[in-house]
Design a protein around this motif. Structure first.
Motif, PDB file in Angstrom:
ATOM      1  N   SER A   1       0.842  -1.207   0.000  1.00 13.61           N
ATOM      2  CA  SER A   1       0.000   0.000   0.000  1.00 13.61           C
ATOM      3  C   SER A   1       0.869   1.247   0.000  1.00 13.61           C
ATOM      4  CB  SER A   1      -0.914   0.018   1.230  1.00 13.61           C
ATOM      5  OG  SER A   1      -1.843  -1.034   1.168  1.00 13.61           O
ATOM      6  N   LEU A   2       0.474   2.207  -0.814  1.00 10.60           N
ATOM      7  CA  LEU A   2       1.183   3.489  -0.870  1.00 10.60           C
ATOM      8  C   LEU A   2       0.485   4.478   0.044  1.00 10.60           C
ATOM      9  CD1 LEU A   2       1.830   1.974  -3.624  1.00 10.60           C
ATOM     10  CD2 LEU A   2       2.373   4.256  -4.530  1.00 10.60           C
TER      11      LEU A   2
ATOM     12  N   LEU B   1       3.514   7.492  -8.708  1.00  9.01           N
ATOM     13  CA  LEU B   1       4.328   6.292  -8.477  1.00  9.01           C
ATOM     14  C   LEU B   1       3.482   5.034  -8.652  1.00  9.01           C
ATOM     15  CD1 LEU B   1       6.978   5.002  -7.633  1.00  9.01           C
ATOM     16  CD2 LEU B   1       6.328   5.339  -5.235  1.00  9.01           C
ATOM     17  N   PHE B   2       2.247   5.070  -8.182  1.00  5.57           N
ATOM     18  CA  PHE B   2       1.332   3.936  -8.342  1.00  5.57           C
ATOM     19  C   PHE B   2       1.157   3.601  -9.823  1.00  5.57           C
ATOM     20  CE2 PHE B   2      -3.019   2.315  -8.912  1.00  5.57           C
ATOM     21  CZ  PHE B   2      -3.021   1.226  -8.044  1.00  5.57           C
ATOM     22  N   ASN B   3       0.947   4.626 -10.633  1.00  3.64           N
ATOM     23  CA  ASN B   3       0.791   4.405 -12.080  1.00  3.64           C
ATOM     24  C   ASN B   3       2.060   3.813 -12.677  1.00  3.64           C
ATOM     25  OD1 ASN B   3      -1.801   5.436 -12.043  1.00  3.64           O
ATOM     26  ND2 ASN B   3      -1.197   7.506 -12.648  1.00  3.64           N
ATOM     27  N   ALA B   4       3.220   4.310 -12.226  1.00  2.00           N
ATOM     28  CA  ALA B   4       4.493   3.815 -12.766  1.00  2.00           C
ATOM     29  C   ALA B   4       4.735   2.362 -12.390  1.00  2.00           C
ATOM     30  CB  ALA B   4       5.642   4.691 -12.260  1.00  2.00           C
ATOM     31  N   LEU B   5       4.331   1.967 -11.183  1.00  5.50           N
ATOM     32  CA  LEU B   5       4.557   0.599 -10.720  1.00  5.50           C
ATOM     33  C   LEU B   5       3.577  -0.401 -11.335  1.00  5.50           C
ATOM     34  CD1 LEU B   5       5.208   1.299  -6.932  1.00  5.50           C
ATOM     35  CD2 LEU B   5       6.846   0.246  -8.511  1.00  5.50           C
ATOM     36  N   THR B   6       2.364   0.054 -11.647  1.00  8.55           N
ATOM     37  CA  THR B   6       1.302  -0.874 -12.063  1.00  8.55           C
ATOM     38  C   THR B   6       0.840  -0.691 -13.502  1.00  8.55           C
ATOM     39  OG1 THR B   6      -0.487   0.612 -11.364  1.00  8.55           O
ATOM     40  CG2 THR B   6       0.438  -0.861  -9.692  1.00  8.55           C
ATOM     41  N   GLY B   7       1.220   0.428 -14.126  1.00  4.69           N
ATOM     42  CA  GLY B   7       0.713   0.700 -15.470  1.00  4.69           C
ATOM     43  C   GLY B   7      -0.716   1.200 -15.467  1.00  4.69           C
TER      44      GLY B   7
ATOM     45  N   PHE C   1      -1.056  -3.754  -5.488  1.00  9.00           N
ATOM     46  CA  PHE C   1      -0.688  -2.398  -5.062  1.00  9.00           C
ATOM     47  C   PHE C   1      -1.970  -1.629  -4.756  1.00  9.00           C
ATOM     48  CE2 PHE C   1       3.255  -3.460  -7.276  1.00  9.00           C
ATOM     49  CZ  PHE C   1       4.215  -2.887  -6.444  1.00  9.00           C
ATOM     50  N   ILE C   2      -1.971  -0.893  -3.637  1.00 10.43           N
ATOM     51  CA  ILE C   2      -3.130  -0.082  -3.247  1.00 10.43           C
ATOM     52  C   ILE C   2      -2.691   1.375  -3.123  1.00 10.43           C
ATOM     53  CG2 ILE C   2      -4.896   0.338  -1.492  1.00 10.43           C
ATOM     54  CD1 ILE C   2      -4.750  -2.574  -0.709  1.00 10.43           C
ATOM     55  N   ASP C   3      -3.358   2.242  -3.866  1.00  4.87           N
ATOM     56  CA  ASP C   3      -3.115   3.693  -3.764  1.00  4.87           C
ATOM     57  C   ASP C   3      -4.147   4.278  -2.811  1.00  4.87           C
ATOM     58  OD1 ASP C   3      -2.095   6.224  -4.238  1.00  4.87           O
ATOM     59  OD2 ASP C   3      -3.354   6.564  -5.999  1.00  4.87           O
ATOM     60  N   THR C   4      -3.726   5.124  -1.883  1.00  8.26           N
ATOM     61  CA  THR C   4      -4.627   5.651  -0.854  1.00  8.26           C
ATOM     62  C   THR C   4      -4.698   7.170  -0.919  1.00  8.26           C
ATOM     63  OG1 THR C   4      -2.877   5.855   0.817  1.00  8.26           O
ATOM     64  CG2 THR C   4      -4.023   3.742   0.672  1.00  8.26           C
ATOM     65  N   VAL C   5      -5.657   7.713  -0.174  1.00  8.92           N
ATOM     66  CA  VAL C   5      -5.809   9.159  -0.077  1.00  8.92           C
ATOM     67  C   VAL C   5      -4.627   9.745   0.683  1.00  8.92           C
ATOM     68  CG1 VAL C   5      -7.142   8.978   2.062  1.00  8.92           C
ATOM     69  CG2 VAL C   5      -7.378  11.015   0.650  1.00  8.92           C
ATOM     70  N   GLY C   6      -4.256  10.981   0.347  1.00  6.14           N
ATOM     71  CA  GLY C   6      -3.126  11.631   1.000  1.00  6.14           C
ATOM     72  C   GLY C   6      -3.437  12.038   2.429  1.00  6.14           C
TER      73      GLY C   6
ATOM     74  N   GLU D   1      16.746   4.347   6.307  1.00  4.75           N
ATOM     75  CA  GLU D   1      16.772   3.099   5.549  1.00  4.75           C
ATOM     76  C   GLU D   1      15.769   3.147   4.407  1.00  4.75           C
ATOM     77  OE1 GLU D   1      16.162  -0.105   8.278  1.00  4.75           O
ATOM     78  OE2 GLU D   1      18.154   0.094   9.172  1.00  4.75           O
ATOM     79  N   GLY D   2      15.754   4.294   3.739  1.00  9.65           N
ATOM     80  CA  GLY D   2      14.818   4.497   2.640  1.00  9.65           C
ATOM     81  C   GLY D   2      15.504   4.460   1.293  1.00  9.65           C
ATOM     82  N   VAL D   3      14.772   4.899   0.269  1.00 14.30           N
ATOM     83  CA  VAL D   3      15.313   5.000  -1.084  1.00 14.30           C
ATOM     84  C   VAL D   3      14.960   6.371  -1.640  1.00 14.30           C
ATOM     85  CG1 VAL D   3      15.232   2.527  -1.562  1.00 14.30           C
ATOM     86  CG2 VAL D   3      13.239   3.945  -2.050  1.00 14.30           C
ATOM     87  N   LEU D   4      15.822   6.878  -2.504  1.00 10.36           N
ATOM     88  CA  LEU D   4      15.591   8.174  -3.147  1.00 10.36           C
ATOM     89  C   LEU D   4      15.355   7.933  -4.628  1.00 10.36           C
ATOM     90  CD1 LEU D   4      15.608  11.299  -3.082  1.00 10.36           C
ATOM     91  CD2 LEU D   4      18.084  11.204  -3.415  1.00 10.36           C
ATOM     92  N   ILE D   5      14.179   8.345  -5.116  1.00 14.57           N
ATOM     93  CA  ILE D   5      13.819   8.064  -6.501  1.00 14.57           C
ATOM     94  C   ILE D   5      13.101   9.262  -7.123  1.00 14.57           C
ATOM     95  CG2 ILE D   5      13.448   5.620  -5.934  1.00 14.57           C
ATOM     96  CD1 ILE D   5      10.365   6.371  -6.562  1.00 14.57           C
ATOM     97  N   SER D   6      12.847   9.140  -8.414  1.00 15.45           N
ATOM     98  CA  SER D   6      11.914  10.015  -9.114  1.00 15.45           C
ATOM     99  C   SER D   6      10.865   9.119  -9.753  1.00 15.45           C
ATOM    100  CB  SER D   6      12.618  10.845 -10.191  1.00 15.45           C
ATOM    101  OG  SER D   6      11.660  11.501 -11.005  1.00 15.45           O
ATOM    102  N   ALA D   7       9.612   9.339  -9.431  1.00 12.61           N
ATOM    103  CA  ALA D   7       8.536   8.482  -9.933  1.00 12.61           C
ATOM    104  C   ALA D   7       8.366   8.585 -11.442  1.00 12.61           C
ATOM    105  CB  ALA D   7       7.224   8.829  -9.233  1.00 12.61           C
ATOM    106  N   ILE D   8       8.995   9.579 -12.056  1.00 11.49           N
ATOM    107  CA  ILE D   8       8.884   9.725 -13.509  1.00 11.49           C
ATOM    108  C   ILE D   8      10.123   9.176 -14.228  1.00 11.49           C
ATOM    109  CG2 ILE D   8       7.309  11.691 -13.380  1.00 11.49           C
ATOM    110  CD1 ILE D   8       9.668  13.548 -13.846  1.00 11.49           C
ATOM    111  N   ASP D   9      11.026   8.538 -13.468  1.00 12.82           N
ATOM    112  CA  ASP D   9      12.230   7.933 -14.038  1.00 12.82           C
ATOM    113  C   ASP D   9      12.055   6.405 -14.014  1.00 12.82           C
ATOM    114  OD1 ASP D   9      14.895   6.659 -14.088  1.00 12.82           O
ATOM    115  OD2 ASP D   9      15.647   8.720 -14.101  1.00 12.82           O
ATOM    116  N   GLN D  10      12.014   5.777 -15.191  1.00 13.82           N
ATOM    117  CA  GLN D  10      11.740   4.339 -15.285  1.00 13.82           C
ATOM    118  C   GLN D  10      12.800   3.507 -14.569  1.00 13.82           C
ATOM    119  OE1 GLN D  10      11.183   3.242 -19.376  1.00 13.82           O
ATOM    120  NE2 GLN D  10       9.197   4.255 -19.547  1.00 13.82           N
TER     121      GLN D  10
END
Length: 552
Positions: A382-383, A394-400, A430-435, A516-525
């Motif tokens: 869950s995000l 990010l949800f869209n990028a992970l799941t299409g 994958f579950i996308d949730t409200v902010g 102990e996290g990760v640093l990413i860009s959700a628009i970078d494949q």
């Protein structure tokens, strides 16, 4: 227009009332702010009745209203107030009133000028004998001129005859200024205000978030103002001078709405509306409006409707309160307004009960769905995260998937579930949730809790953080606190610092490592694939036994 008197007329003799009514017969020269003879007559009447007097005059020289005050103030007539300016222009009326010599301008006088968009406020300073010693005129400036009002002073016998020319020229300036900033309807243009009794930093941060909420609601923010006070005014929150400046800005910028950072009591909301003449909205009402626009499912709409009704309850007054005074006396136990108010409250209570029943039915069906997901043993990720952190992207990028994603607070309000395969081939949900948001209004907590309950039984939470937001440490704390309050802090979490493309990765590296996290860009494949691999590793490390939420 019929002859009528406004204000404090009780106790006046018949001859005094006639003298006041006879003012309607005058046709003052409109080119003068106030003719000498009218000024003298107003001063004489004021001395005679021991009360200050005011008249409203239009641009054709018609005297349209007469108002009687007390020894200090004169109320602006309600009938003339209805003609307050529209669309950024002046209303075409001037208010001429007497005033005791050697007294200072008051906030109430300045407020009348800016609130109603008068052509001018004309003050006649009278001595104890009723003689006018000096005349002062106030005309509002367009924005950007520093002082909100231009004040000029004259001798009673030396008033220039260019008043109409000055007013029309000023109106053109104000109109041009309003048109330069006019991008939406008046009610969709707002000034945001906040108040603090402590350091301004957190209050400014909260006001900045309120600005983003307003943008999400389709409101154009004209200005944001913060007042620091030792003590909050219990009636209106803010001080009189602050409200005066606010009303002036609203008048010249064609603003119709005031958004307050905080939750107002019904009394404070009514007082602010009366004082400013603006439609008043607090933080709770703003979030409710956003939720109402974004909710698309039946469940979501019902929960928002329930929150709105619960919020509306204490604010049910209006005509009910006003008309309740009509009842009473022998043979009548209730006023018409009181009965109307009780009927409104009864309807509201009935609607609340009905919605709660329908929501409970949906909640039972959703719980059955969650049970089936738990039985399937399919890994569920869950995000979660603060609103506008980039969860849906990010949800869209992970799941299409094609979940609506935009740079807005609460762009999505519904939970969405999609199946996807991790790089190693394993299938997961994958579950996308409200902010999340700090200080979520109490009335929305139930609606939020019901939505976020979809993460119950998740094997892993992706806590998405907007790393480009300077306030992200406090946003992380707010999300963690909410998860703890909702009883979901036991679920393993991976903190995903998003929007790498907008930050300095090296500067952020120690914080990412510490968490102990990760640093990413959700628009970078490449970043998204790297995250999917990390999710796969985390899932593999989880113990095989059943989680607390799976126990029946």
């Amino acid at each position: 227009m019929g002859e009528r008197l406004h204000g404090r007329t009780s106790g006046l003799a018949a001859s005094e009332l006639r003298a006041l009514e006879n003012l309607y017969r005058r046709r003052p020269d409109p080119k003068l702010a106030v003719p000498h003879d009218l000024a003298n007559e107003l001063g004489e009447i004021s001395e005679r009745i021991s009360r200050h007097v005011g008249v409203v005059v239009d641009r054709r020289g018609r005297l349209v209203d007469v108002s009687i005050g007390d020894a200090v103030e004169v109320p602006y007539p309600a009938a003339s107030a209805a003609d307050a300016r529209k669309d950024g222009r002046l209303c075409g009326l001037r208010f001429i009133r007497t005033k005791s010599e050697n007294t200072a301008l008051t906030n109430a006088e300045r407020l009348i000028l800016t609130k109603y968009g008068l052509d001018a406020l004309v003050l006649l300073y009278c001595d104890r004998g009723g003689r006018v010693r000096r005349v002062q005129t106030g005309i509002i400036f367009p924005p950007g001129m520093g002082e909100p009002i231009e004040w000029l002073e004259y001798a009673p016998s030396a008033i220039p005859d260019d008043f109409l020319e000055r007013v029309e020229a000023r109106e053109e300036e104000i109109d041009r200024a309003a048109q330069r900033g006019k991008i939406t309807e008046k009610l969709d243009r707002a000034i945001l205000v906040g108040i603090t009794t402590g350091p301004p930093g957190p209050a400014r941060e909260s006001l900045s978030e309120l600005s983003e909420l307003s943008r999400s609601c389709g409101i154009a923010v004209v200005d944001s103002l913060l007042q620091r006070r030792d003590r909050v005014n219990p009636a209106t929150l803010f001080g009189g001078g602050f409200l005066e400046e606010l009303v002036h800005r609203a008048a010249v910028d064609n603003v119709g709405r005031l958004v307050v950072d905080g939750e107002l009591t019904p009394m404070q909301a009514r007082n602010l509306e009366r004082t400013t003449g603006l439609a008043v909205m607090d933080r709770t009402m703003l979030i409710l409006e956003i939720f109402g626009r974004r909710a698309v499912t039946t469940d979501g709409r019902m929960r928002v409707d329930l929150a709105k009704l619960q919020y509306l309850g204490p604010h049910l007054t209006g005509k009910g309160v006003d008309l309740s005074r009509l009842g009473g006396g022998k043979g009548r136990s209730r006023g018409a307004g009181e009965m109307k108010l009780e009927m409104d409250k009864r309807v509201l209570r009935d609607n609340i009960v009905k919605l709660k029943r329908q929501i409970a039915d949906i909640a039972r069906r959703r719980e059955e769905q969650r049970k089936r997901r738990r039985i399937s043993q399919t890994p569920t990720i869950s995000l979660v995260g603060y609103t506008n952190a980039g969860k849906s992207t990010l949800f869209n990028a992970l799941t299409g998937a094609r979940v609506y994603a935009e740079d807005l607070l609460f762009a999505t309000l519904e939970t969405t579930t999609r199946r996807a395969r991790l790089p190693g081939g394993a299938e997961c949900l994958f579950i996308d949730t409200v902010g999340f948001i700090r200080e979520l209004p109490e009335g929305l907590m139930d609606a939020f809790r019901a939505t976020i309950e979809e993460i119950d039984g998740s094997h892993l939470l992706l806590h998405v953080v907007d790393a480009s937001n300077d306030a992200f440490p406090r946003q992380i704390a707010a999300v963690e606190a909410t998860l703890r309050d909702l009883g979901f802090d036991w679920i393993p979490r991976l903190i995903v610092f998003n929007k790498r493309d907008r930050v300095d990765p090296q500067a952020l590296a120690p914080i990412v490592q510490e968490r102990e996290g990760v640093l990413i860009s959700a628009i970078d494949q490449a970043d998204v694939r790297s995250l999917a691999e990390e999710i796969e590793r985390r899932i593999a490390k989880l113990p095989a036994e059943r989680r607390p939420s799976e126990e029946e």
